[in-house]
Design a protein around this motif. Structure first.
Motif, PDB file in Angstrom:
ATOM      1  N   ASP A 193      12.479  11.730  -7.101  1.00 33.97           N
ATOM      2  CA  ASP A 193      13.297  11.052  -6.093  1.00 33.97           C
ATOM      3  C   ASP A 193      12.708   9.686  -5.755  1.00 33.97           C
ATOM      4  OD1 ASP A 193      11.382  11.211  -3.925  1.00 33.97           O
ATOM      5  OD2 ASP A 193      11.969  13.290  -3.613  1.00 33.97           O
ATOM      6  N   ARG A 194      13.509   8.876  -5.080  1.00 36.78           N
ATOM      7  CA  ARG A 194      13.142   7.491  -4.782  1.00 36.78           C
ATOM      8  C   ARG A 194      11.895   7.399  -3.918  1.00 36.78           C
ATOM      9  NH1 ARG A 194      17.514   4.907  -3.988  1.00 36.78           N
ATOM     10  NH2 ARG A 194      16.669   3.183  -2.769  1.00 36.78           N
ATOM     11  N   HIS A 195      11.688   8.386  -3.035  1.00 38.76           N
ATOM     12  CA  HIS A 195      10.530   8.336  -2.143  1.00 38.76           C
ATOM     13  C   HIS A 195       9.230   8.555  -2.924  1.00 38.76           C
ATOM     14  CE1 HIS A 195      13.390   8.294   1.112  1.00 38.76           C
ATOM     15  NE2 HIS A 195      13.924   9.406   0.664  1.00 38.76           N
ATOM     16  N   ALA A 196       9.258   9.495  -3.864  1.00 40.21           N
ATOM     17  CA  ALA A 196       8.074   9.725  -4.693  1.00 40.21           C
ATOM     18  C   ALA A 196       7.780   8.501  -5.557  1.00 40.21           C
ATOM     19  CB  ALA A 196       8.291  10.956  -5.567  1.00 40.21           C
ATOM     20  N   LEU A 197       8.832   7.861  -6.055  1.00 37.18           N
ATOM     21  CA  LEU A 197       8.638   6.668  -6.877  1.00 37.18           C
ATOM     22  C   LEU A 197       8.033   5.546  -6.043  1.00 37.18           C
ATOM     23  CD1 LEU A 197      11.092   5.419  -9.571  1.00 37.18           C
ATOM     24  CD2 LEU A 197      10.017   3.796  -8.032  1.00 37.18           C
ATOM     25  N   TRP A 198       8.516   5.388  -4.834  1.00 39.21           N
ATOM     26  CA  TRP A 198       7.992   4.347  -3.932  1.00 39.21           C
ATOM     27  C   TRP A 198       6.513   4.578  -3.645  1.00 39.21           C
ATOM     28  CZ3 TRP A 198       5.801   4.156   0.926  1.00 39.21           C
ATOM     29  CH2 TRP A 198       5.826   2.927   1.579  1.00 39.21           C
ATOM     30  N   ARG A 199       6.146   5.843  -3.383  1.00 37.71           N
ATOM     31  CA  ARG A 199       4.739   6.153  -3.096  1.00 37.71           C
ATOM     32  C   ARG A 199       3.859   5.876  -4.313  1.00 37.71           C
ATOM     33  NH1 ARG A 199       7.230  10.618  -0.465  1.00 37.71           N
ATOM     34  NH2 ARG A 199       6.811  11.956  -2.273  1.00 37.71           N
ATOM     35  N   LEU A 200       4.368   6.155  -5.503  1.00 40.94           N
ATOM     36  CA  LEU A 200       3.603   5.906  -6.712  1.00 40.94           C
ATOM     37  C   LEU A 200       3.345   4.410  -6.901  1.00 40.94           C
ATOM     38  CD1 LEU A 200       2.306   6.733  -9.386  1.00 40.94           C
ATOM     39  CD2 LEU A 200       4.585   6.672 -10.416  1.00 40.94           C
ATOM     40  N   ILE A 201       4.356   3.596  -6.668  1.00 35.13           N
ATOM     41  CA  ILE A 201       4.184   2.141  -6.795  1.00 35.13           C
ATOM     42  C   ILE A 201       3.118   1.650  -5.822  1.00 35.13           C
ATOM     43  CG2 ILE A 201       5.304  -0.101  -6.449  1.00 35.13           C
ATOM     44  CD1 ILE A 201       6.132   1.279  -9.012  1.00 35.13           C
ATOM     45  N   ARG A 202       3.103   2.166  -4.617  1.00 28.49           N
ATOM     46  CA  ARG A 202       2.091   1.749  -3.639  1.00 28.49           C
ATOM     47  C   ARG A 202       0.688   2.172  -4.083  1.00 28.49           C
ATOM     48  NH1 ARG A 202       3.746   0.196   1.616  1.00 28.49           N
ATOM     49  NH2 ARG A 202       5.447  -1.285   1.257  1.00 28.49           N
ATOM     50  N   ARG A 203       0.573   3.361  -4.662  1.00 29.55           N
ATOM     51  CA  ARG A 203      -0.749   3.809  -5.133  1.00 29.55           C
ATOM     52  C   ARG A 203      -1.239   2.929  -6.274  1.00 29.55           C
ATOM     53  NH1 ARG A 203       1.413   9.086  -4.393  1.00 29.55           N
ATOM     54  NH2 ARG A 203       1.834   9.296  -6.632  1.00 29.55           N
ATOM     55  N   LEU A 204      -0.342   2.577  -7.170  1.00 29.66           N
ATOM     56  CA  LEU A 204      -0.716   1.703  -8.276  1.00 29.66           C
ATOM     57  C   LEU A 204      -1.078   0.311  -7.763  1.00 29.66           C
ATOM     58  CD1 LEU A 204       2.053   2.663 -10.869  1.00 29.66           C
ATOM     59  CD2 LEU A 204      -0.340   3.408 -10.852  1.00 29.66           C
ATOM     60  N   ALA A 205      -0.341  -0.166  -6.765  1.00 32.65           N
ATOM     61  CA  ALA A 205      -0.623  -1.486  -6.199  1.00 32.65           C
ATOM     62  C   ALA A 205      -2.005  -1.525  -5.567  1.00 32.65           C
ATOM     63  CB  ALA A 205       0.444  -1.855  -5.170  1.00 32.65           C
ATOM     64  N   ALA A 206      -2.415  -0.434  -4.949  1.00 31.25           N
ATOM     65  CA  ALA A 206      -3.738  -0.390  -4.316  1.00 31.25           C
ATOM     66  C   ALA A 206      -4.847  -0.603  -5.335  1.00 31.25           C
ATOM     67  CB  ALA A 206      -3.923   0.945  -3.602  1.00 31.25           C
ATOM     68  N   VAL A 207      -4.594  -0.222  -6.576  1.00 27.79           N
ATOM     69  CA  VAL A 207      -5.585  -0.397  -7.645  1.00 27.79           C
ATOM     70  C   VAL A 207      -5.442  -1.756  -8.314  1.00 27.79           C
ATOM     71  CG1 VAL A 207      -6.351   0.483  -9.883  1.00 27.79           C
ATOM     72  CG2 VAL A 207      -5.684   2.087  -8.073  1.00 27.79           C
ATOM     73  N   VAL A 258      -3.183  -4.571  -7.539  1.00 31.15           N
ATOM     74  CA  VAL A 258      -2.985  -5.791  -6.733  1.00 31.15           C
ATOM     75  C   VAL A 258      -3.237  -5.440  -5.267  1.00 31.15           C
ATOM     76  CG1 VAL A 258      -1.456  -7.117  -8.251  1.00 31.15           C
ATOM     77  CG2 VAL A 258      -0.494  -5.266  -6.872  1.00 31.15           C
ATOM     78  N   PRO A 259      -4.480  -5.175  -4.903  1.00 28.61           N
ATOM     79  CA  PRO A 259      -4.776  -4.681  -3.552  1.00 28.61           C
ATOM     80  C   PRO A 259      -4.310  -5.611  -2.445  1.00 28.61           C
ATOM     81  CG  PRO A 259      -6.785  -5.297  -4.747  1.00 28.61           C
ATOM     82  CD  PRO A 259      -5.686  -5.272  -5.740  1.00 28.61           C
ATOM     83  N   HIS A 260      -4.199  -6.907  -2.711  1.00 28.19           N
ATOM     84  CA  HIS A 260      -3.718  -7.826  -1.679  1.00 28.19           C
ATOM     85  C   HIS A 260      -2.237  -7.611  -1.368  1.00 28.19           C
ATOM     86  CE1 HIS A 260      -2.958  -9.643  -5.587  1.00 28.19           C
ATOM     87  NE2 HIS A 260      -2.080 -10.453  -5.051  1.00 28.19           N
ATOM     88  N   LEU A 261      -1.548  -6.845  -2.215  1.00 25.13           N
ATOM     89  CA  LEU A 261      -0.127  -6.544  -1.991  1.00 25.13           C
ATOM     90  C   LEU A 261       0.112  -5.063  -1.707  1.00 25.13           C
ATOM     91  CD1 LEU A 261       1.426  -8.617  -4.937  1.00 25.13           C
ATOM     92  CD2 LEU A 261       1.276  -9.291  -2.537  1.00 25.13           C
ATOM     93  N   ALA A 262      -0.963  -4.298  -1.615  1.00 25.23           N
ATOM     94  CA  ALA A 262      -0.834  -2.838  -1.553  1.00 25.23           C
ATOM     95  C   ALA A 262      -0.021  -2.342  -0.373  1.00 25.23           C
ATOM     96  CB  ALA A 262      -2.214  -2.195  -1.537  1.00 25.23           C
TER      97      ALA A 262
END
Length: 304
Positions: A220-234, A236-240
């Motif tokens: 679902d879209r919520h799980a996808l959104w959370r995954l993008i944020r986790r990847l961003a933390a690794v 592009v942390p300035h955009l996490a």
């Protein structure tokens, strides 16, 4: 007219039988996220009418002008107001077609201009590369999500509703047929890197949702959104704390234009019905680089 269950959750202002019937019938013409968005927009309008103790079908143009003005005062974005008014206008047009009112009060209501400002132009080439690397290190599924978002500019809804059966070959290309807004189907070429990621992820699986959970259900879209944020933390942390899946779609548009793709081809890639939407990305990608502030800063004396 019998109401479908998905369309019966109507707002306070639509509880009169006639208004409820028209709202339900209007919503049945749409599917998925579009229906949900329009239902939320009608809910907002219905609740506003309820505060005035005015039935929606009794609204005049003056009421709708006041509704637009109130949203502006409340700080709603121009795009939000335009979308809400699109839903309201569609509702009244349906009521006219059904012969319940003689004319739509929304016909000449002024809506705020869409404007050319795009809040995000997405990631740079380096940032996009870092996000892809983080996704490939995370999991095959993450790699598919990021590559299809960046290379095809897919919306979250298009990713989450795609199925394995939507994959095929045409004229030597690996292709994915996605369902765009309004139910339109579009066949898109999948670049080799993304195609390889899909094959690695699917393995021997030949059916079901393209992106699924461990239980086989569609992601679902919520799980996808959370995954993008986790990847961003690794990556592009300035955009996490603010990177959104839609930013990857913006990245696709701006980097494709930077690479020399024709504006019309990018419009087709993103599925924009209106070329002005694509042109906003084109302008936005230059607005920061061309800012006069850079030239001004060079004229001022440096700090001692």
């Amino acid at each position: 007219m019998e109401l479908a269950p998905a369309a019966t959750a109507l707002p306070v202002g639509f509880q009169t039988p006639v208004a409820a019937r028209i709202a339900a019938a209007f919503l049945l013409a749409y599917r998925g996220n579009t229906r949900a968005a329009y239902a939320a927009d009608l809910t907002h309008f219905g609740r506003w009418c309820a505060t005035l103790d005015v039935d929606v079908l009794a609204c005049s143009r003056a009421h709708l002008d006041a509704y637009v003005e109130q949203q502006t005062r409340d700080g709603a974005a121009a795009t939000t107001i335009r979308r809400r008014m699109s839903a309201v206008a569609g509702f009244f047009a349906y009521a006219v077609d059904e012969g319940l009112i003689t004319r739509s009060p929304a016909t000449r209501v002024r809506r705020p201009a869409a404007g050319d400002n795009v809040q995000s132009t997405g990631l740079t080439v380096a940032e996009a590369g870092q996000l892809i690397a983080a996704a490939e290190a995370h999991s095959p599924r993450a790699a598919v999500i990021v590559l299809l978002s960046l290379l095809l500019g897919l919306r979250v809804s298009e990713l989450c509703t795609a199925t394995v059966a939507d994959l095929s070959f045409q004229r030597g290309h690996r292709v994915l047929t996605v369902t765009r807004k309004g139910g339109k189907r579009q066949t898109m070429a999948v670049p080799p890197r993304a195609a390889a990621a899909i094959d690695d992820y699917l393995g021997e699986r030949r059916e079901g949702p393209l992106l699924c959970t461990s239980t086989g259900k569609p992601l679902d879209r919520h799980a996808l959104w959370r995954l993008i944020r986790r990847l961003a933390a690794v990556a592009v942390p300035h955009l996490a704390d603010r990177l959104h899946p839609h930013d990857l779609r913006h990245t696709c548009a701006t980097l494709a234009l930077d690479a020399g793709a024709a504006l019309r081809d990018v419009q087709d890639l993103l599925g924009h019905a209106d070329p002005r939407t694509t042109r906003r990305y084109d302008r936005a990608r230059f607005s920061l680089d061309r800012s006069p502030s850079h030239q001004l800063a060079l004229l001022l004396p440096s700090a001692p």
